[in-house]
Design a protein around this motif. Structure first.
Motif, PDB file in Angstrom:
ATOM      1  N   LEU A  83      -7.464  -2.371  -3.532  1.00 57.47           N
ATOM      2  CA  LEU A  83      -7.134  -1.190  -2.740  1.00 57.47           C
ATOM      3  C   LEU A  83      -8.282  -0.841  -1.794  1.00 57.47           C
ATOM      4  CD1 LEU A  83      -5.306   1.215  -2.051  1.00 57.47           C
ATOM      5  CD2 LEU A  83      -6.311   2.410  -4.016  1.00 57.47           C
ATOM      6  N   LEU A 118      -1.559   0.866  -4.923  1.00 61.12           N
ATOM      7  CA  LEU A 118      -0.989  -0.455  -4.662  1.00 61.12           C
ATOM      8  C   LEU A 118       0.177  -0.678  -5.600  1.00 61.12           C
ATOM      9  CD1 LEU A 118      -4.050  -2.867  -4.361  1.00 61.12           C
ATOM     10  CD2 LEU A 118      -2.613  -1.990  -2.522  1.00 61.12           C
ATOM     11  N   TYR A 138       0.864  -1.173   0.000  1.00 61.82           N
ATOM     12  CA  TYR A 138       0.000   0.000   0.000  1.00 61.82           C
ATOM     13  C   TYR A 138       0.904   1.228   0.000  1.00 61.82           C
ATOM     14  CZ  TYR A 138      -3.049   3.598   1.962  1.00 61.82           C
ATOM     15  OH  TYR A 138      -3.748   4.753   2.180  1.00 61.82           O
TER      16      TYR A 138
END
Length: 199
Positions: free
Chosen positions: A168, A125, A107
């Motif tokens: 995400l 991502l 992340y």
């Protein structure tokens, strides 16, 4: 040096997060440092993680991206201590080449765009082969053929964008911090009040 749960002392080195290709501290102005903080491209996000110690091969390079959230579990594993509850995983098996799977997609985020300029925050991502950035104009980069992230493929690959955006969103939903009420007695309330906190 770390002490394992069984009392044995083990020697290991603390991992270093070294400078990336762009060293913001070397830049002469605050403006330049803010520019670096405003991106989530690999030039600012991809930083070497160096592990050394007993049981780790010398000179081994792992190309898979790893995450800062994995540092604490790795250090605890190296010390023989129990893992923490929460996210992250030990990277020792990956560093040793024991056939461990690489960590899940990393992340990435910067809130500087929002805090400094009142623009949208940037989140994304990074997988071993792709970088997805959720922005007002989504960005998708094939890191194998475009490691400098210069050719946005989002319009050409909407299915991949959708798939990565769902991953995400799942990551963001799972990482939400939930506030909990903490009892505050009169003594603690007085101390917090003396510091200027409103309780």
């Amino acid at each position: 040096t770390g002490k394992a749960g069984d009392g044995r002392v083990r020697e290991f080195s603390v991992p270093l997060q070294g400078p990336s290709r762009v060293d913001a501290a070397a830049l002469p102005t605050i403006w330049a440092r803010r520019q670096i903080a405003s991106t989530i491209y690999d030039a600012t996000q991809r930083v070497p993680l160096i592990l050394a110690g007993a049981g780790l091969p010398q000179g081994r390079v792992v190309e898979a991206p790893v995450r800062l959230v994995d540092v604490a579990p790795t250090l605890l594993d190296a010390a023989g201590a129990a893992p923490l509850d929460g996210s992250g995983q030990s990277l020792l098996a990956l560093a040793r080449g024991d056939g461990a799977a690489p960590p899940p997609p990393a992340y990435v985020e910067t809130l500087a765009t929002h805090l400094d300029y009142r623009w949208s925050p940037l989140v994304g991502l990074r997988t071993p082969g792709w970088k997805y950035i959720r922005a007002p104009r989504p960005e998708l980069y094939d890191l194998a053929s475009d490691p400098d992230e210069t050719r946005n493929l989002a319009a050409e690959q909407p299915d991949r964008v959708l798939r990565l955006d769902r991953q995400l969103e799942s990551r963001l939903a799972g990482g939400a911090v939930r506030a909990t009420r903490v009892p505050v007695d009169a003594s603690l309330r007085a101390r917090l009040d003396s510091l200027g906190y409103v309780v």
